[in-house]
Enzyme design. Structure first.
Site, PDB file in Angstrom:
ATOM      1  N   ALA A  46       0.709  -1.188   0.231  1.00 39.39           N
ATOM      2  CA  ALA A  46      -0.087   0.174  -0.069  1.00 39.39           C
ATOM      3  C   ALA A  46       0.873   1.199  -0.156  1.00 39.39           C
ATOM      4  CB  ALA A  46      -0.937   0.170   1.241  1.00 39.39           C
ATOM      5  N   TYR A  69      -3.748   4.636  19.175  1.00 36.99           N
ATOM      6  CA  TYR A  69      -3.903   4.130  20.560  1.00 36.99           C
ATOM      7  C   TYR A  69      -3.333   4.925  21.514  1.00 36.99           C
ATOM      8  CZ  TYR A  69      -4.308   0.892  24.592  1.00 36.99           C
ATOM      9  OH  TYR A  69      -4.452   0.391  25.745  1.00 36.99           O
ATOM     10  N   TYR A  92       4.268   2.394  24.484  1.00 41.42           N
ATOM     11  CA  TYR A  92       3.353   3.002  23.316  1.00 41.42           C
ATOM     12  C   TYR A  92       3.312   4.546  23.467  1.00 41.42           C
ATOM     13  CZ  TYR A  92      -0.017   1.739  19.852  1.00 41.42           C
ATOM     14  OH  TYR A  92      -0.954   1.691  18.787  1.00 41.42           O
TER      15      TYR A  92
HETATM   16  P1  NAI Z   1      -3.144  -5.928  11.855  1.00 40.44           P
HETATM   17  O1  NAI Z   1      -1.823  -6.397  11.855  1.00 40.44           O
HETATM   18  O2  NAI Z   1      -4.021  -6.864  12.316  1.00 40.44           O
HETATM   19  O3  NAI Z   1      -3.598  -5.453  10.340  1.00 40.44           O
HETATM   20  C1  NAI Z   1      -2.624  -4.925   9.770  1.00 40.44           C
HETATM   21  C2  NAI Z   1      -3.092  -4.763   8.075  1.00 40.44           C
HETATM   22  O4  NAI Z   1      -2.136  -3.971   7.484  1.00 40.44           O
HETATM   23  C3  NAI Z   1      -3.085  -6.277   7.517  1.00 40.44           C
HETATM   24  O5  NAI Z   1      -4.478  -5.883   6.633  1.00 40.44           O
HETATM   25  C4  NAI Z   1      -1.950  -5.944   6.703  1.00 40.44           C
HETATM   26  O6  NAI Z   1      -2.117  -6.980   5.496  1.00 40.44           O
HETATM   27  C5  NAI Z   1      -1.818  -4.656   6.303  1.00 40.44           C
HETATM   28  N1  NAI Z   1      -0.564  -4.342   5.795  1.00 40.44           N
HETATM   29  C6  NAI Z   1       0.617  -4.372   6.426  1.00 40.44           C
HETATM   30  N2  NAI Z   1       1.670  -3.697   5.708  1.00 40.44           N
HETATM   31  C7  NAI Z   1       1.055  -3.502   4.555  1.00 40.44           C
HETATM   32  C8  NAI Z   1       1.669  -3.056   3.347  1.00 40.44           C
HETATM   33  N3  NAI Z   1       2.959  -2.775   3.042  1.00 40.44           N
HETATM   34  N4  NAI Z   1       0.792  -2.825   2.167  1.00 40.44           N
HETATM   35  C9  NAI Z   1      -0.537  -3.253   2.332  1.00 40.44           C
HETATM   36  N5  NAI Z   1      -1.111  -3.610   3.624  1.00 40.44           N
HETATM   37  C10 NAI Z   1      -0.266  -3.969   4.561  1.00 40.44           C
HETATM   38  O7  NAI Z   1      -3.186  -4.596  12.696  1.00 40.44           O
HETATM   39  P2  NAI Z   1      -4.313  -3.908  13.651  1.00 40.44           P
HETATM   40  O8  NAI Z   1      -3.821  -4.380  14.962  1.00 40.44           O
HETATM   41  O9  NAI Z   1      -5.699  -3.990  13.029  1.00 40.44           O
HETATM   42  O10 NAI Z   1      -3.887  -2.511  13.503  1.00 40.44           O
HETATM   43  C11 NAI Z   1      -4.461  -1.535  12.509  1.00 40.44           C
HETATM   44  C12 NAI Z   1      -4.201   0.072  13.036  1.00 40.44           C
HETATM   45  O11 NAI Z   1      -5.117  -0.112  14.279  1.00 40.44           O
HETATM   46  C13 NAI Z   1      -2.806   0.412  13.350  1.00 40.44           C
HETATM   47  O12 NAI Z   1      -2.537   1.681  13.097  1.00 40.44           O
HETATM   48  C14 NAI Z   1      -2.922   0.093  14.952  1.00 40.44           C
HETATM   49  O13 NAI Z   1      -1.725   0.930  15.428  1.00 40.44           O
HETATM   50  C15 NAI Z   1      -4.299   0.725  15.244  1.00 40.44           C
HETATM   51  N6  NAI Z   1      -4.557   0.284  16.444  1.00 40.44           N
HETATM   52  C16 NAI Z   1      -4.415  -1.114  16.987  1.00 40.44           C
HETATM   53  C17 NAI Z   1      -4.968  -1.335  18.346  1.00 40.44           C
HETATM   54  C18 NAI Z   1      -4.925  -2.630  18.729  1.00 40.44           C
HETATM   55  O14 NAI Z   1      -5.145  -3.119  19.983  1.00 40.44           O
HETATM   56  N7  NAI Z   1      -4.190  -3.543  18.005  1.00 40.44           N
HETATM   57  C19 NAI Z   1      -5.405  -0.441  19.066  1.00 40.44           C
HETATM   58  C20 NAI Z   1      -5.561   0.763  18.586  1.00 40.44           C
HETATM   59  C21 NAI Z   1      -5.292   1.192  17.319  1.00 40.44           C
END
Ligand code: NAI
Length: 397
Positions: free
Chosen positions: A112, A226, A236
């Protein structure tokens, strides 16, 4: 061939594709049971294949009948010992379920951050998606990013700043508590984390989409952040990732300027801590999560990613119950951060020992199950644990 959960530390090394399918379906059914809402109709989700991105895509599609484009970085099956990533299958089955409802669900697999991906998506929007999007969800969690303007590749690091920090984490493979010592981030690591997890690439997406006239009147965009309670701040909020998220807030302001003429809105949505493949490798966080889940469950307010994102979309982003903080950020994490919840979580964390952390004192078992669910294991309703490699290989995102 039988599939079973294989763990290496806190990383899953196997997948049950049919469990992933059931998990996607369970999330769809959750949204459907909540009923329809008037939300976005043409949505682009960056990071669409798991956790918060996937949940956002599901609520938009099945709560608001939105056509969706999902971009993610996932791997398909290679051989019988490498069946691919859970996100690969989530994409496939999401598309199948959405298409059954007559919705467009286009998957792009690749980087992406690259210019090529941005151009490909824009071309698709113009030629096959009605020309415009009315929402962009930025939910990437990535280890590295190549800046296509300079060719430099940056890596992100989840580290404290200015001090070494030690804290306990949970090893899911060994089911043990262990002490993790994390060195402070170097200047280069902080810069790398800002480049990868900050808002620059988000801004570049919006700029290119706007230049190509792909943003609809009233367009909205959201990036998930977060903050969390004090116990997690060293790693964090006050660490390298916190600096990156703060920078994303500046990006959001610039995006708001850029989309003002469209009556658009850019938002930082401070979300709650949930079990995802990204969060289980953050020091302290798993230990905090098993206590947080206990307290929030007792109060009837425990949320999985789909519950959280569905609530955000229907009551905040597209509803009239949005609560903003003094910086204009959306704060659905208020349930997690309430004084009452945090006081009880702190009390509980103080009681944890290597002997009792798996007991009913905490929600360790729920945390573990949620982690297994991410990879298609122990999913409610799934009975298929046998896979045929050739069948999986023939499936396309
Ligand atoms: P996740 O690891 O489950 O999902 C990450 C997504 O990014 C996946 O779809 C993956 O395929 C995609 N991805 C990674 N590198 C990529 C690239 N180069 N090109 C295209 N797609 C790519 O992560 P999660 O936990 O859902 O986190 C998503 C967002 O939410 C992050 O910004 C995180 O900081 C934020 N967040 C997460 C929390 C948590 O407790 N997990 C809490 C609050 C915010």
């Amino acid at each position: 061939m039988k599939v079973e959960m294989k763990l290496k530390g806190n990383m899953a090394r196997s997948v049950n594709p049919y469990g992933c399918k059931q998990e996607v379906l369970n999330q769809i059914n959750y949204v459907k049971a909540e009923g329809d809402y008037e939300g976005p109709k043409k949505v682009l989700v960056l990071g669409a294949s798991s956790s918060y991105g996937l949940a956002s895509r599901i609520t938009a599609a099945f709560g608001s009948h939105a056509d969706t484009i999902g971009v993610s970085f996932e791997r398909g099956p290679k051989d019988e010992s490498m069946l691919g990533t859970a996100g690969w299958y989530n994409n496939i089955f999401f598309r199948e379920f959405a298409e059954q409802e007559g919705l467009i669900a286009k998957n792009f697999i690749g980087d992406a951050f690259s210019l090529e991906m941005k151009e490909e998506v824009i071309k698709y929007i113009k030629e096959s998606f009605g020309g415009k999007v009315d929402m962009l969800v930025y939910s990437l969690a990535a280890p590295k990013r190549t800046d296509y303007k300079t060719g430099i590749t940056y890596s992100s690091a989840l580290k404290p700043i200015g001090q070494e920090v030690s804290g306990e984490n949970i090893n899911l493979e060994k089911e043990e508590l262990f002490t993790q010592v994390v060195e402070p981030a170097t200047e280069e690591e902080i810069e790398g984390t800002v480049k990868v997890m900050g808002g620059e690439d988000w801004e570049w997406w919006i700029e290119l989409l706007k230049e190509a006239d792909c943003l609809a009147e009233g367009f909205k965009t959201v990036l998930y952040s977060y903050i969390g309670p004090k116990v997690t701040h060293a790693f964090y909020h006050d660490g390298s990732l916190g600096v990156a998220k703060e920078q994303a807030e500046e990006s959001s302001k610039r995006i708001n300027e850029n989309i003002r003429e469209l009556n658009g809105q850019s938002l930082i949505c401070v979300s709650k801590a949930v079990t995802t493949k990204a969060s289980v490798v953050i020091p302290i966080l798993p230990k905090y999560l098993i206590c947080l889940y206990k307290v929030m469950k007792e109060q009837g307010i425990h949320e999985t990613p789909i519950m959280h994102k569905d609530r955000i979309f229907r009551t905040m982003l597209y509803g009239n119950e949005a609560n903003y903080d003094e910086k204009g950020r959306l704060r659905p994490d208020s349930w997690e951060l309430s004084d009452d919840v945090q006081r009880k979580v702190n009390d509980l964390m103080a009681q944890l020992t290597p002997q009792n952390f798996k007991s009913d004192l905490t929600e360790y078992q729920l945390f573990k199950k949620e982690f297994f669910n991410l990879n298609g294991f122990e999913v409610e309703g799934n009975t298929i644990n046998e896979v045929d490699f050739e069948t999986l290989k023939a499936m396309k995102p």
